[in-house]
Design a protein around this motif. Structure first.
Motif, mmCIF file in Angstrom:
data_model
loop_
_atom_site.group_PDB
_atom_site.id
_atom_site.type_symbol
_atom_site.label_atom_id
_atom_site.label_comp_id
_atom_site.label_asym_id
_atom_site.label_seq_id
_atom_site.Cartn_x
_atom_site.Cartn_y
_atom_site.Cartn_z
ATOM 1 N N LEU A 95 0.915 -1.063 -0.400
ATOM 2 C CA LEU A 95 -0.062 -0.033 0.195
ATOM 3 C C LEU A 95 0.795 1.833 -0.298
ATOM 4 C CD1 LEU A 95 -2.711 1.499 0.548
ATOM 5 C CD2 LEU A 95 -2.652 1.843 2.595
ATOM 6 N N SER A 96 1.682 1.515 1.408
ATOM 7 C CA SER A 96 2.203 2.092 0.624
ATOM 8 C C SER A 96 4.007 2.506 -0.677
ATOM 9 C CB SER A 96 4.072 2.266 1.977
ATOM 10 O OG SER A 96 3.659 2.051 3.081
ATOM 11 N N ALA A 97 3.689 1.902 -0.849
ATOM 12 C CA ALA A 97 4.663 1.588 -2.512
ATOM 13 C C ALA A 97 3.892 2.112 -3.368
ATOM 14 C CB ALA A 97 4.805 0.367 -2.930
ATOM 15 N N MET A 98 2.171 1.474 -3.076
ATOM 16 C CA MET A 98 0.981 1.874 -4.424
ATOM 17 C C MET A 98 1.266 3.894 -4.144
ATOM 18 S SD MET A 98 -1.650 -0.516 -4.928
ATOM 19 C CE MET A 98 -1.215 -1.316 -3.326
ATOM 20 N N MET A 99 0.850 4.158 -2.878
ATOM 21 C CA MET A 99 0.915 5.677 -2.494
ATOM 22 C C MET A 99 2.232 6.286 -2.872
ATOM 23 S SD MET A 99 -1.304 5.625 1.490
ATOM 24 C CE MET A 99 -0.550 7.040 1.303
ATOM 25 N N VAL A 100 2.785 5.608 -2.836
ATOM 26 C CA VAL A 100 4.525 6.811 -3.433
ATOM 27 C C VAL A 100 4.016 7.265 -5.379
ATOM 28 C CG1 VAL A 100 6.404 6.690 -3.701
ATOM 29 C CG2 VAL A 100 5.966 6.145 -1.301
ATOM 30 N N ILE A 101 3.945 5.705 -6.182
ATOM 31 C CA ILE A 101 4.265 5.515 -7.269
ATOM 32 C C ILE A 101 2.829 7.062 -7.499
ATOM 33 C CG2 ILE A 101 3.429 4.280 -9.271
ATOM 34 C CD1 ILE A 101 5.028 2.254 -7.864
ATOM 35 N N HIS A 102 1.857 6.981 -6.533
ATOM 36 C CA HIS A 102 0.930 7.691 -7.123
ATOM 37 C C HIS A 102 0.961 9.129 -7.957
ATOM 38 C CE1 HIS A 102 -3.153 8.676 -8.102
ATOM 39 N NE2 HIS A 102 -3.590 9.154 -7.583
ATOM 40 N N VAL A 103 2.010 9.387 -6.042
ATOM 41 C CA VAL A 103 1.839 10.862 -5.955
ATOM 42 C C VAL A 103 2.806 11.616 -6.523
ATOM 43 C CG1 VAL A 103 2.940 12.629 -4.014
ATOM 44 C CG2 VAL A 103 1.076 10.574 -3.370
ATOM 45 N N SER A 104 4.392 10.433 -7.337
ATOM 46 C CA SER A 104 5.004 10.534 -8.115
ATOM 47 C C SER A 104 4.184 11.034 -9.003
ATOM 48 C CB SER A 104 6.117 9.140 -7.929
ATOM 49 O OG SER A 104 6.617 9.154 -7.052
ATOM 50 N N ALA A 105 3.802 9.871 -9.699
ATOM 51 C CA ALA A 105 3.009 10.359 -10.781
ATOM 52 C C ALA A 105 1.814 11.962 -11.092
ATOM 53 C CB ALA A 105 2.021 9.322 -11.313
ATOM 54 N N THR A 147 -3.036 20.008 -16.476
ATOM 55 C CA THR A 147 -3.670 20.898 -15.681
ATOM 56 C C THR A 147 -5.221 19.753 -15.053
ATOM 57 O OG1 THR A 147 -5.841 21.052 -17.787
ATOM 58 C CG2 THR A 147 -3.713 22.700 -17.141
ATOM 59 N N ILE A 148 -4.776 18.741 -14.434
ATOM 60 C CA ILE A 148 -4.786 18.129 -14.028
ATOM 61 C C ILE A 148 -5.602 17.999 -12.952
ATOM 62 C CG2 ILE A 148 -5.676 15.608 -12.895
ATOM 63 C CD1 ILE A 148 -4.972 14.629 -15.470
ATOM 64 N N LEU A 149 -4.939 19.151 -11.910
ATOM 65 C CA LEU A 149 -4.822 19.304 -10.483
ATOM 66 C C LEU A 149 -5.561 20.693 -10.795
ATOM 67 C CD1 LEU A 149 -1.605 19.079 -8.974
ATOM 68 C CD2 LEU A 149 -3.364 17.319 -8.332
ATOM 69 N N ARG A 150 -5.569 21.643 -11.392
ATOM 70 C CA ARG A 150 -6.330 22.652 -11.330
ATOM 71 C C ARG A 150 -8.310 22.362 -11.688
ATOM 72 N NH1 ARG A 150 -2.476 25.690 -15.570
ATOM 73 N NH2 ARG A 150 -0.677 25.186 -13.948
ATOM 74 N N ILE A 171 2.998 14.499 -9.535
ATOM 75 C CA ILE A 171 4.396 15.032 -9.972
ATOM 76 C C ILE A 171 4.462 15.408 -10.966
ATOM 77 C CG2 ILE A 171 6.106 16.169 -8.510
ATOM 78 C CD1 ILE A 171 5.480 14.961 -5.978
ATOM 79 N N LYS A 172 4.734 14.089 -11.543
ATOM 80 C CA LYS A 172 5.229 14.345 -13.011
ATOM 81 C C LYS A 172 4.140 14.919 -14.328
ATOM 82 C CE LYS A 172 6.281 11.008 -16.614
ATOM 83 N NZ LYS A 172 5.258 11.074 -17.088
ATOM 84 N N HIS A 173 2.862 14.354 -14.312
ATOM 85 C CA HIS A 173 2.042 15.550 -14.645
ATOM 86 C C HIS A 173 2.108 16.593 -14.588
ATOM 87 C CE1 HIS A 173 1.268 12.109 -16.916
ATOM 88 N NE2 HIS A 173 1.494 11.010 -15.997
ATOM 89 N N HIS A 174 2.596 16.884 -13.044
ATOM 90 C CA HIS A 174 1.416 18.524 -13.108
ATOM 91 C C HIS A 174 2.831 19.693 -13.416
ATOM 92 C CE1 HIS A 174 -0.200 22.197 -10.957
ATOM 93 N NE2 HIS A 174 0.979 21.971 -10.832
ATOM 94 N N CYS A 175 4.139 18.778 -12.678
ATOM 95 C CA CYS A 175 5.064 19.650 -13.244
ATOM 96 C C CYS A 175 6.094 20.300 -14.286
ATOM 97 C CB CYS A 175 6.085 19.254 -11.964
ATOM 98 S SG CYS A 175 5.424 20.078 -10.032
#
Length: 65
Positions: free
Chosen positions: A38-48, A59-62, A50-54
């Motif tokens: 579960l921790s690994a999936m959360m890290v991968i999700h947050v990394s994705a 503009t998915i986050l907006r 950040i990658k797509h936003h930065c």
């Protein structure tokens, strides 16, 4: 998953539900591995995100707000 019982706030005592040590060790290992997954999936999700936003500048986050 418990080798011993535990007390909640020192008032309520919960005994160990299963007294078989092998069963407790199995569920402890299953719990640890599922927490790691579960921790690994959360890290991968947050990394994705950040990658797509930065980096990709999507503009998915907006659009979420």
């Amino acid at each position: 998953m418990l080798e011993n019982g535990f007390a909640v706030f020192g008032f309520i005592d919960f005994p160990c539900p299963v007294n078989n040590l092998e069963v407790n060790q199995f569920f402890l290992a299953a719990h640890r591995y599922s927490c790691i997954a579960l921790s690994a999936m959360m890290v991968i999700h947050v990394s994705a995100v950040i990658k797509h936003h930065c980096f990709v500048k999507r503009t998915i986050l907006r659009r979420m707000f």
